[in-house]
Enzyme design. Structure first.
Site, PDB file in Angstrom:
ATOM      1  N   HIS A 197     -19.337 -12.365  26.363  1.00  0.00           N
ATOM      2  CA  HIS A 197     -18.421 -11.473  27.065  1.00  0.00           C
ATOM      3  C   HIS A 197     -17.097 -12.193  27.297  1.00  0.00           C
ATOM      4  O   HIS A 197     -17.058 -13.403  27.536  1.00  0.00           O
ATOM      5  CB  HIS A 197     -19.020 -11.011  28.391  1.00  0.00           C
ATOM      6  CG  HIS A 197     -20.002  -9.890  28.237  1.00  0.00           C
ATOM      7  ND1 HIS A 197     -21.013  -9.638  29.142  1.00  0.00           N
ATOM      8  CD2 HIS A 197     -20.123  -8.933  27.267  1.00  0.00           C
ATOM      9  CE1 HIS A 197     -21.719  -8.584  28.744  1.00  0.00           C
ATOM     10  NE2 HIS A 197     -21.207  -8.147  27.608  1.00  0.00           N
ATOM     11  N   ASP A 200     -14.952 -12.495  29.635  1.00  0.00           N
ATOM     12  CA  ASP A 200     -14.656 -13.280  30.839  1.00  0.00           C
ATOM     13  C   ASP A 200     -15.320 -14.649  30.819  1.00  0.00           C
ATOM     14  O   ASP A 200     -15.129 -15.443  31.743  1.00  0.00           O
ATOM     15  CB  ASP A 200     -15.041 -12.505  32.105  1.00  0.00           C
ATOM     16  CG  ASP A 200     -16.513 -12.130  32.170  1.00  0.00           C
ATOM     17  OD1 ASP A 200     -17.055 -11.707  31.128  1.00  0.00           O
ATOM     18  OD2 ASP A 200     -17.121 -12.236  33.254  1.00  0.00           O
ATOM     19  N   ASP A 254     -24.831 -14.856  33.245  1.00  0.00           N
ATOM     20  CA  ASP A 254     -25.030 -13.564  33.897  1.00  0.00           C
ATOM     21  C   ASP A 254     -26.444 -13.070  33.612  1.00  0.00           C
ATOM     22  O   ASP A 254     -26.921 -13.154  32.476  1.00  0.00           O
ATOM     23  CB  ASP A 254     -24.024 -12.543  33.363  1.00  0.00           C
ATOM     24  CG  ASP A 254     -22.584 -12.924  33.686  1.00  0.00           C
ATOM     25  OD1 ASP A 254     -22.373 -13.992  34.279  1.00  0.00           O
ATOM     26  OD2 ASP A 254     -21.683 -12.143  33.332  1.00  0.00           O
ATOM     27  N   HIS A 295     -19.722 -16.203  40.393  1.00  0.00           N
ATOM     28  CA  HIS A 295     -19.597 -14.909  39.707  1.00  0.00           C
ATOM     29  C   HIS A 295     -19.599 -13.777  40.739  1.00  0.00           C
ATOM     30  O   HIS A 295     -20.434 -12.876  40.712  1.00  0.00           O
ATOM     31  CB  HIS A 295     -20.723 -14.731  38.682  1.00  0.00           C
ATOM     32  CG  HIS A 295     -20.388 -13.749  37.594  1.00  0.00           C
ATOM     33  ND1 HIS A 295     -20.671 -12.409  37.687  1.00  0.00           N
ATOM     34  CD2 HIS A 295     -19.798 -13.925  36.390  1.00  0.00           C
ATOM     35  CE1 HIS A 295     -20.284 -11.793  36.588  1.00  0.00           C
ATOM     36  NE2 HIS A 295     -19.737 -12.698  35.776  1.00  0.00           N
TER      37      HIS A 295
END
Length: 307
Positions: free
Chosen positions: A65, A67, A212, A270
């Protein structure tokens, strides 16, 4: 060993938090720095810290991803422009090689140091030398995403200098030979075995850095008995369903993993941009209700990792 959190936000940058990047400073251990994820503007964040791009030896990417990877091309190029010549290895899921090579090629960026890109296709050991062992497992994030377990190998015990001095052995070359475990003979004919003059080994530390993820068993396995667990906390406990729907975790779920895994310390990161100002402290409060030794990272904050 010290963490420097370069970016602690989720998804997009906010005024208070940049996107994901964590530096693990291993200056005393190996004179190098390892980077975990490299979101947009990571190199800008580095300018405000003691991290030196030329010392970055390895970059571990959790998933693809934006980010977590959009800062990579710029950092890799700047490392070269700033005189970096030592090898650098990037680890990440399949696709990271194409992303880096295309970005560098299209921008005609030529790095002047050996750059190796290792794509992770299966769980298990991704790196090992005589100091560290790094292993990985897949997490639950919708796309392929890995968590990393960094195991520092036990360190040889200290030379028992006082014991040697009591025997009349003077500091000098013999000390080094005994420290290396050699058998030596003194001038008076006494035989000394170096192994008898070495203290107990220092147990290596275990660091777990997760990408994540939803609440999942792989997180617990990676975090088992960790000295420090770095876990995402995108949402508050009341938004557990939303966390599940978006393949993320709540602060309380992170604390639950730390508790189940018998981790010693939990650092939350995060954090969603919805938690502005001091509202993020509610996440910390929720986690501490379950796991008291919890801290929450903010951009540019450092966390030493004691033995």
């Amino acid at each position: 060993m010290e963490f420097v959190f370069l970016g602690t936000g989720a998804g997009v940058p906010s005024k208070g938090r940049n996107v994901s990047a964590i530096a693990l400073q291993l200056l005393e251990e190996r004179g190098q720095t390892w980077l975990f994820d490299c979101g947009e503007a990571t190199q800008h964040q580095i300018l405000h810290t003691s991290v030196r791009p030329r010392r970055i030896e390895k970059i571990f990417i959790t998933h693809l991803h934006g980010d977590h990877i959009f800062g990579l091309p710029g950092l890799l190029g700047s490392r070269s422009f700033q005189g970096g010549t030592t090898p650098l290895t990037v680890y990440g899921p399949k696709g990271i090689k194409q992303f880096i090579e295309v970005a560098l090629s299209v921008s005609t960026t030529h790095v002047k140091y050996p750059l190796e890109i290792v794509e992770i296709t299966e769980e298990g050991t991704v790196f090992e030398d005589n100091e560290f062992h790094v292993e990985t497992k897949r997490l639950s994030h919708g796309i392929e995403c890995f968590g990393y377990r960094i195991i520092e190998k036990d360190i040889q015990g200290a030379l028992l200098v006082d014991k040697l001095l009591e025997m009349g052995v003077k500091p000098g070359p013999l000390f080094k030979r005994l420290k290396d475990g050699e058998v030596v003979e003194l001038e008076n004919g006494t035989i000394l075995n170096g192994q008898d003059f070495i203290g107990p080994p220092q147990k290596g530390r275990i660091i777990t850095i997760l990408g994540d993820t939803r609440f999942c068993e792989a997180s617990r396995e990676l975090a088992q008995d960790a000295d420090v667990l770095v876990h995402e906390a995108t949402f508050a406990a009341e938004d557990e369903q939303q966390a599940y729907d978006y393949f993320h975790s709540t602060s309380k779920q992170a604390a639950s993993i730390a508790l189940q895994a018998n981790a010693k310390r939990l650092i939350l990161t995060h954090i969603s941009s919805r938690y502005q100002g001091d509202t993020y402290k509610e996440l910390l409060k929720e986690a501490r209700e379950l796991f008291s030794n919890t801290e929450i990272a903010t951009d540019l904050k450092s966390f030493p990792v004691e033995r």
